[in-house]
Structures are given as structure tokens and as C-alpha cells.
Design a protein around this motif. Structure first.
Motif, PDB file in Angstrom:
ATOM      1  N   LYS A  18       0.833  -1.202   0.000  1.00  0.00           N
ATOM      2  CA  LYS A  18       0.000   0.000   0.000  1.00  0.00           C
ATOM      3  C   LYS A  18       0.871   1.256   0.000  1.00  0.00           C
ATOM      4  O   LYS A  18       0.617   2.208  -0.750  1.00  0.00           O
ATOM      5  N   ASP A  19       1.913   1.255   0.826  1.00  0.00           N
ATOM      6  CA  ASP A  19       2.817   2.394   0.903  1.00  0.00           C
ATOM      7  C   ASP A  19       3.565   2.588  -0.417  1.00  0.00           C
ATOM      8  O   ASP A  19       3.746   3.728  -0.872  1.00  0.00           O
ATOM      9  N   HIS A  21       2.507   1.806  -3.368  1.00  0.00           N
ATOM     10  CA  HIS A  21       1.578   2.348  -4.353  1.00  0.00           C
ATOM     11  C   HIS A  21       1.481   3.865  -4.243  1.00  0.00           C
ATOM     12  O   HIS A  21       1.250   4.549  -5.243  1.00  0.00           O
ATOM     13  N   GLU A  22       1.682   4.390  -3.056  1.00  0.00           N
ATOM     14  CA  GLU A  22       1.664   5.839  -2.867  1.00  0.00           C
ATOM     15  C   GLU A  22       3.001   6.481  -3.234  1.00  0.00           C
ATOM     16  O   GLU A  22       3.036   7.597  -3.745  1.00  0.00           O
ATOM     17  N   ARG A  23       4.107   5.783  -2.989  1.00  0.00           N
ATOM     18  CA  ARG A  23       5.428   6.378  -3.165  1.00  0.00           C
ATOM     19  C   ARG A  23       6.025   6.194  -4.557  1.00  0.00           C
ATOM     20  O   ARG A  23       6.750   7.068  -5.038  1.00  0.00           O
ATOM     21  N   PRO A  25       4.851   6.367  -7.628  1.00  0.00           N
ATOM     22  CA  PRO A  25       4.603   7.424  -8.615  1.00  0.00           C
ATOM     23  C   PRO A  25       5.442   8.683  -8.382  1.00  0.00           C
ATOM     24  O   PRO A  25       5.654   9.467  -9.309  1.00  0.00           O
ATOM     25  N   LYS A  26       5.968   8.851  -7.180  1.00  0.00           N
ATOM     26  CA  LYS A  26       6.791  10.015  -6.864  1.00  0.00           C
ATOM     27  C   LYS A  26       8.277   9.781  -7.136  1.00  0.00           C
ATOM     28  O   LYS A  26       9.083  10.704  -7.023  1.00  0.00           O
ATOM     29  N   LYS A  32      11.207   4.924 -11.361  1.00  0.00           N
ATOM     30  CA  LYS A  32       9.776   4.613 -11.273  1.00  0.00           C
ATOM     31  C   LYS A  32       9.404   3.363 -12.058  1.00  0.00           C
ATOM     32  O   LYS A  32       8.693   2.495 -11.563  1.00  0.00           O
TER      33      LYS A  32
END
Length: 87
Positions: A18-19, A21-23, A25-26, A32
Motif C-alpha cells: 500500500k505504501d 503504491h503511494e510512493r 509514482p513520486k 519509477k
């Protein structure tokens, strides 16, 4: 509710996924698509394997042997990280 979802290791990998998936893209474009995608894929595969391990009792010894090897690699990586931080 499934047996594997009660395991702490499942929850840890799930929250890591989950983490990520948030990080991811950054991440910079360079990381990436290669590193980020591999990290996401590995976490997803771990969740599948945890599910298989919890349902297939006869394969447990083989999986536990592999998990010991993975832990050994993780410990070596952590020691390497500490060494590099001291430099």
C-alpha cells in the motif's frame, strides 16, 4: 476471513504494498518504471505466496527454508547499510 490475513507477515507486506503504491509514482522517471515496478511486483508476489503457504501445509518446510535464506539476505543488507552510513 482467511487464515493468511490474520498473519502479521501478511499485514506487514500488505501495508508495504500500500505504501509503495503511494510512493512509487513520486520516484524519478529513472527509478519509477524499473525499480518501482519490480518492488510492487515483489510485494504482490509475496502476498500470493503467503496465501499459498497458509493453505498448503505439506510445502511448509520448503517455504520456511527459503524464508530463512531471505532473512539472511535481509540481515546482510541491513549490515551493509549500517557500514555505508558510518562512512
Amino acid at each position: 476471513m482467511s487464515l493468511y490475513s490474520q498473519l502479521p507477515i501478511y499485514n506487514s507486506v500488505f501495508f508495504l504494498l500500500k505504501d509503495l503504491h503511494e510512493r512509487v509514482p513520486k520516484f524519478s522517471k529513472q527509478y519509477k518504471y524499473l525499480l518501482g515496478e519490480k518492488m510492487l511486483g515483489c510485494c504482490a508476489e509475496c502476498i500470493v505466496l503467503i496465501n499459498q503457504i497458509s493453505t498448503e501445509r505439506e510445502n511448509e518446510k520448503r517455504y520456511f527454508f527459503l524464508s530463512e535464506k531471505i532473512l539472511d539476505i535481509l540481515n546482510q543488507t541491513e549490515n551493509w547499510k549500517k557500514f555505508l552510513q558510518k562512512r
